[in-house]
Motif scaffolding. Structure first.
Motif, short mmCIF file in Angstrom:
data_model
loop_
_atom_site.label_atom_id
_atom_site.label_comp_id
_atom_site.label_asym_id
_atom_site.label_seq_id
_atom_site.Cartn_x
_atom_site.Cartn_y
_atom_site.Cartn_z
N ILE A 80 0.86 -1.20 0.00
CA ILE A 80 0.00 0.00 0.00
C ILE A 80 0.89 1.24 0.00
CG2 ILE A 80 -1.71 1.32 1.31
CD1 ILE A 80 -2.89 -1.18 0.04
N SER A 81 0.71 2.07 -1.00
CA SER A 81 1.56 3.25 -1.15
C SER A 81 1.00 4.45 -0.42
CB SER A 81 1.68 3.63 -2.63
OG SER A 81 1.98 2.51 -3.41
N MET A 82 -0.30 4.48 -0.26
CA MET A 82 -0.93 5.65 0.35
C MET A 82 -2.30 5.24 0.87
SD MET A 82 -2.43 7.73 -2.95
CE MET A 82 -3.50 8.72 -1.92
N THR A 83 -2.78 5.97 1.85
CA THR A 83 -4.13 5.71 2.35
C THR A 83 -4.89 7.02 2.49
OG1 THR A 83 -3.47 5.88 4.67
CG2 THR A 83 -3.40 3.69 3.68
N GLU A 84 -6.16 6.91 2.25
CA GLU A 84 -7.11 7.97 2.58
C GLU A 84 -8.09 7.33 3.55
OE1 GLU A 84 -7.39 11.18 1.67
OE2 GLU A 84 -5.55 11.15 0.49
N VAL A 85 -7.94 7.63 4.84
CA VAL A 85 -8.77 6.94 5.83
C VAL A 85 -9.75 7.91 6.46
CG1 VAL A 85 -6.88 5.36 6.29
CG2 VAL A 85 -7.25 7.30 7.84
N ASP A 144 5.61 7.39 -7.49
CA ASP A 144 5.27 6.05 -7.95
C ASP A 144 4.33 5.27 -7.04
OD1 ASP A 144 6.97 6.50 -10.09
OD2 ASP A 144 8.71 5.73 -8.97
N PRO A 145 3.21 5.82 -6.71
CA PRO A 145 2.29 5.04 -5.88
C PRO A 145 1.79 3.81 -6.63
CG PRO A 145 1.20 7.02 -6.72
CD PRO A 145 2.65 7.13 -7.12
N LYS A 146 1.69 2.72 -5.92
CA LYS A 146 1.28 1.46 -6.55
C LYS A 146 -0.18 1.15 -6.24
CE LYS A 146 2.68 -3.40 -6.79
NZ LYS A 146 3.40 -4.46 -6.05
N ILE A 179 4.12 5.31 4.32
CA ILE A 179 2.75 5.15 3.80
C ILE A 179 1.99 6.44 4.11
CG2 ILE A 179 0.73 3.65 3.71
CD1 ILE A 179 2.35 1.57 5.32
N PRO A 180 2.12 7.43 3.24
CA PRO A 180 1.44 8.71 3.51
C PRO A 180 -0.07 8.51 3.67
CG PRO A 180 2.99 8.94 1.71
CD PRO A 180 2.91 7.47 1.99
N CYS A 181 -0.59 9.21 4.65
CA CYS A 181 -2.02 9.12 4.95
C CYS A 181 -2.60 10.52 4.81
CB CYS A 181 -2.20 8.58 6.37
SG CYS A 181 -3.90 8.42 6.88
N GLN A 182 -3.69 10.64 4.10
CA GLN A 182 -4.38 11.93 3.89
C GLN A 182 -3.46 12.91 3.16
OE1 GLN A 182 -6.52 10.12 4.99
NE2 GLN A 182 -7.41 10.82 6.88
N ILE A 183 -2.92 12.50 2.07
CA ILE A 183 -2.03 13.41 1.34
C ILE A 183 -2.81 14.61 0.78
CG2 ILE A 183 -2.21 12.16 -0.86
CD1 ILE A 183 0.95 13.82 0.62
N ASP A 184 -4.11 14.44 0.70
CA ASP A 184 -4.95 15.56 0.21
C ASP A 184 -5.50 16.42 1.35
OD1 ASP A 184 -6.75 13.82 1.35
OD2 ASP A 184 -8.12 13.74 -0.38
N GLY A 185 -5.14 16.07 2.58
CA GLY A 185 -5.68 16.80 3.73
C GLY A 185 -6.70 16.00 4.52
N GLY A 186 -7.25 14.98 3.87
CA GLY A 186 -8.19 14.09 4.56
C GLY A 186 -9.50 14.76 4.92
N LEU A 187 -10.31 14.03 5.66
CA LEU A 187 -11.54 14.64 6.17
C LEU A 187 -11.19 15.89 6.97
CD1 LEU A 187 -13.46 11.56 7.66
CD2 LEU A 187 -13.76 12.52 5.40
N LYS A 188 -10.06 15.79 7.65
CA LYS A 188 -9.64 16.87 8.55
C LYS A 188 -9.59 18.21 7.83
CE LYS A 188 -7.89 18.73 12.27
NZ LYS A 188 -8.60 19.97 11.96
#
Lengths: 482, 399
Positions: free
Chosen positions: B288-293, B372-374, B331-340
């Motif tokens: 997992i390269s990234m998560t949006e949780v 290179d996110p997979k 493993i970056p999480c919320q790279i877009d800022g997330g719900l937060k």
């Protein structure tokens, strides 16, 4: 005929009180004369308590010492009953999970409402009568009753086995003497002049009645070990005792200093306080005043020595949390109407069809016990909640109300609507199994921790302002530090 | 396990409105904003869409019930539209409906739209709502922060942590999302905060302060999905495919059984196990390269790192403070800022997460582009820890 009298009793005071000085500090500029009462503290019920919940709490204290199967009749007594046309006693019976053949009735109309069924029981030798009284007197700011009143519940049970106080005789007199009154329109007590009440009312009504009761039972005032005169003004009992010739050391404490006058509940609360310490063979003269008077003679038996109330009145009073937040006190009895925020706008209409269908779940706190895996659970469901079981239709009724629990998680929520913020709630684990996500009470912010012991209290859950209705459920209450 | 949907469905276009306090926009505007972006992206006409799924949570304060608002706003040619609702997993549910329809062969091209207009409710947080005629009789009058705050108390107790130490890790969660959200032009909250500001924020529900809570926003997001063969014709050889979509609702254990310790979400563990299996991922910490949780609250993201098997039990605070889930972490999480910080218009959030993963996989994330996110993982948690719906979706490029 064998002994007949009281076989058990229970008392209840809320968690909190307010110092009378704190009240006076806010209203002294209006009624400087109330400084005379600005000492000690008065108990007050939280916003989610009313006469019904106070009575339930007292009755549960009683039932801690006695088998509920002994209750055949239930009399709920109060002048502050929440419902005018709905059996308040029926709510009490449901919360106590009494048998559905229990005869229930409401007693009201004067400060003697709790003694009326006791007088009747004395005359009729009626076994198994549970009298559960509760009073949460609405008081107007700066009115003398704001200082004198206190909120409480008290309960007694009659019977003829293991009698702790024999009911010897009772007499009554009626008189439309209006020392105070309250109507739906007035909302709070309209209180008449103190000296007139004492001299023209109390003294002239009490003295002949007490003399008559004693004479008819071949007793004299010298025989009285405990004289209970429950009235709002703490000095009146002593004055009346003098008028009647009753010895001064027999005058029971009016509980003014640490509780206040709890209206209909007060005769029983003072009686319970007396019974907490009374020796065997003590003669008690219990009276109640209100548009006349009831006078009841009781005599403690040897069983009083072995009877122990689950919590004594003195212990309740000693452990009251003393607050000085006057607006919070006012809010608790609906005398303060701040902006509670938009969350207070939620429509709390009750689906009565569901409330009736689930009455034992909600009022009796009866869940399920899976006979296949022995897992207690709330609410009772068709399939067992245990993930290792999930058996279908295996659950028996299981009452959680009297089972201790511990705090498993919690929060102090400053955003949720609560008339006494913050709203504290969380998960609790019951001893023997069962988990509930539930509102909590009796904790102050910063006062609660995981692992704390809690016990279940019957409380108002939600108020439906639009329809003048409110519903009850249980809350996890801090275990009282005694 | 069933064969699953891995690589059976391609995402050929996505769109997302600007999230935020969109006082000037009605749901029609937000949905149109997202849909037109997706339509251009997919290089199709709206008449090519066979069916649509429409996710809205607060129907009474948003567009009302039923599917026709979507059909009306987009002037769809009377194709089937299904309205879905599953708490905060609503957006993901609309996508799942569209994806399943394509995977099943019932549709060639399907549309998923999620929208919420929370700022018309008048509430600073989420509005009050009934929990059901029976549940209202006994459920506490909780708020979402209060219900999720329980995780903090239970987690600290379970691992013997001092709350002040746990709060530092929680503050790092929020700090990181504010750093990320600052770079995202569509995010609701584009302001950096210091750890001290976060720790000293006014309390909302112990142990949560204001900056432990996500934004309450207006917004819409959408996806157009198609059979891979169609995707090749429309967008070429490189396109994003759905690797897995799994959903796990509570079955009452958390509310009523003592086996749950209150320090995590059972459902996320179940859904992610199944999602990893469906996607053929055996080691999520590597693949997992990234998560949006579902970082509705800082403590939620913290426990989710363990529930998604990305941290060992009890180690999430350390991993967070070590920067493992920061923009430059493993493993970056919320790279877009997330719900937060991107915001949380409930019905749109699941699709918003997918949107960011989609952009990252296609290398279109501009200032916040990861290397290179997979595989990207989206996770929603609808409801509260005591009773919820967890959705886990995994996306990657076609293989």
């Amino acid at each position: 005929m064998g002994q007949f009298g009281l076989t058990a009793y229970g008392s209840y005071l809320p968690f909190q009180s307010i110092s009378r000085q704190a009240i006076f500090d806010q209203i002294g500029w209006i009624q400087g004369g109330l400084k005379a009462y600005a000492k000690g503290k008065r108990s007050y019920a939280d916003w989610d308590e009313d006469a019904v919940t106070l009575a339930v709490a007292a009755a549960r204290q009683l039932l801690n010492t006695t088998d509920a199967a002994q209750v055949q009749n239930l009399s709920f007594a109060s002048t502050t009953a929440p419902f005018l046309d709905r059996s308040n006693a029926g709510i009490v019976a449901a919360a106590l999970d009494l048998a559905d053949r229990t005869h229930c009735h409401d007693s009201s109309g004067s400060q003697r409402a709790a003694l009326a069924p006791l007088v009747a029981a004395c005359h009729n030798q009626g076994d198994g009568l549970l009298i559960a009284a509760g009073e949460k007197k609405p008081v107007q700011p700066a009115n003398v009753m704001e200082m004198l009143a206190g909120d409480a519940g008290a309960a007694v049970l009659t019977g003829s086995e293991n009698v702790i106080a024999e009911l010897i005789a009772a007499q009554s007199v009626c008189s439309d003497f209006v020392d105070h009154y309250r109507t739906a329109e007035s909302g709070t007590d309209y209180v008449l002049e103190e000296r007139w009440v004492r001299e023209e009312g109390l003294a002239k009504i009490a003295a002949p009645l007490i003399a008559s009761l004693l004479a008819d039972n071949n007793m004299s005032v010298e025989d009285i070990d405990h004289f209970i005169l429950p009235v709002a003004y703490p000095s009146h009992a002593r004055a009346i005792a003098r008028t009647c010739g009753i010895k001064e050391d027999a005058v029971a404490d009016a509980l003014f200093t640490d509780c206040g006058f709890s209206g209909v509940a007060h005769p029983l609360l003072m009686l319970n306080d007396c019974l907490d310490r009374a020796a065997p063979n003590s003669l008690i003269l219990l009276t109640g005043f209100g548009q006349g008077m009831d006078a009841i003679l009781l005599k403690t038996t040897e069983h009083i020595s072995s009877y122990k109330a689950s919590i004594s009145v003195q212990d309740f009073m000693t452990n009251l949390r003393v607050e000085d937040n006057y607006p919070r006190f006012l809010a608790s009895n609906g005398q303060f109407h701040p902006d509670w925020g938009m969350r207070a706008e939620r429509d709390n209409r009750t689906a009565q069809t569901v409330a009736f269908d689930k009455s034992r779940d909600i009022y009796g706190l009866v869940g399920g016990f899976c006979t296949s895996c022995q897992t207690p659970q709330f609410p009772k469901a068709r399939r067992c909640v245990n993930p290792e079981c999930n058996a279908l239709d295996t659950q028996q009724d299981y009452r959680f109300a009297d089972i201790p629990a511990t705090v498993k998680s919690f929060t102090e929520d400053w955003m949720a609507f609560n008339r006494n913020p913050p709203l504290i709630y969380g998960n609790i684990s019951f001893e023997g199994g069962g988990n509930m996500f539930i509102e909590m009470t009796g904790f102050s912010p910063g006062d609660i921790a995981i692992g704390d012991k809690v016990e279940m209290d019957f409380r108002i859950k939600d108020i439906d302002d639009k329809r003048g209705f409110h519903r009850y459920f249980w809350k996890a209450a801090a275990k009282r530090k005694m | 396990m069933a064969e699953g949907i891995k690589d059976k469905v391609a995402i050929i276009g996505m769109g997302c409105s600007k999230f935020g306090e969109r006082w000037d926009a009605r749901p029609e505007d937000l949905i149109t904003e997202a849909f037109e972006e997706a339509l251009v992206d997919a290089k199709i006409e709206k008449e090519s869409i066979d069916a649509a799924w429409f996710g809205v949570f607060y129907d009474e304060q948003n567009v009302g019930k039923s599917a026709y608002p979507l059909s009306q706003y987009l002037r769809l040619p009377n194709i089937p539209v299904t309205r879905v609702e599953n708490l905060c997993a609503t957006g993901t549910e609309s996508l799942r409906g569209a994806v399943y329809a394509v995977a099943a062969g019932a549709c060639d091209i399907a549309l998923a739209v999620g929208c919420e207009k929370l700022k018309d409710t008048g509430f600073a947080g989420l509005p009050e709502r009934t929990k059901g005629t029976f549940e209202d009789l006994y459920q506490p009058g909780f708020t979402p922060p209060g219900a999720f705050a329980q995780l903090g108390a239970a987690y600290a107790h379970k691992y013997g942590l001092d709350m002040a130490d746990l709060k530092k890790a929680m503050a790092h969660v929020s700090w990181k999302s504010h750093e990320n959200g600052f770079l995202n032009p569509k995010a609701h909250l584009r302001k950096k905060l210091s750890i001290e500001q976060i720790l000293n924020a006014p309390p909302v529900a112990y142990p949560l302060g204001v900056f432990d809570c996500c934004g309450v926003s207006d917004g819409a997001s959408c996806a157009i999905v198609a059979r891979p063969e169609i995707a090749k014709d429309l967008v070429g050889e490189n396109f994003v495919t759905v690797k897995s979509m799994q959903l796990s609702p509570s079955n009452g254990v958390e509310m009523g059984h003592q086996s749950w310790d209150g320090a995590g979400t059972i459902t996320t563990r179940k859904a992610s196990e199944r999602a990893y299996a469906e996607a053929g991922i055996s080691d999520p910490r590597t693949d997992i390269s990234m998560t949006e949780v579902h970082d509705c609250f800082s403590i939620t993201e913290l426990v989710l790192m363990e529930d998604l098997w990305l941290s060992d039990d009890g180690m999430a605070p350390k991993d967070i403070l070590d920067g493992r889930f920061d923009a430059d972490g493993d493993i970056p999480c919320q790279i877009d800022g997330g719900l937060k910080c991107f915001g949380h218009p409930v019905g749109a959030s699941g699709l918003r997460m997918t949107y960011e993963i989609y952009l990252q996989l296609l290398g279109r994330a501009n200032d916040r582009q990861l290397k290179d996110p997979k595989f990207g993982l989206a996770h929603n948690l609808g409801g509260i820890p005591n009773r919820n719906v967890a959705a886990v979706s995994i996306f990657g490029m076609n293989e």
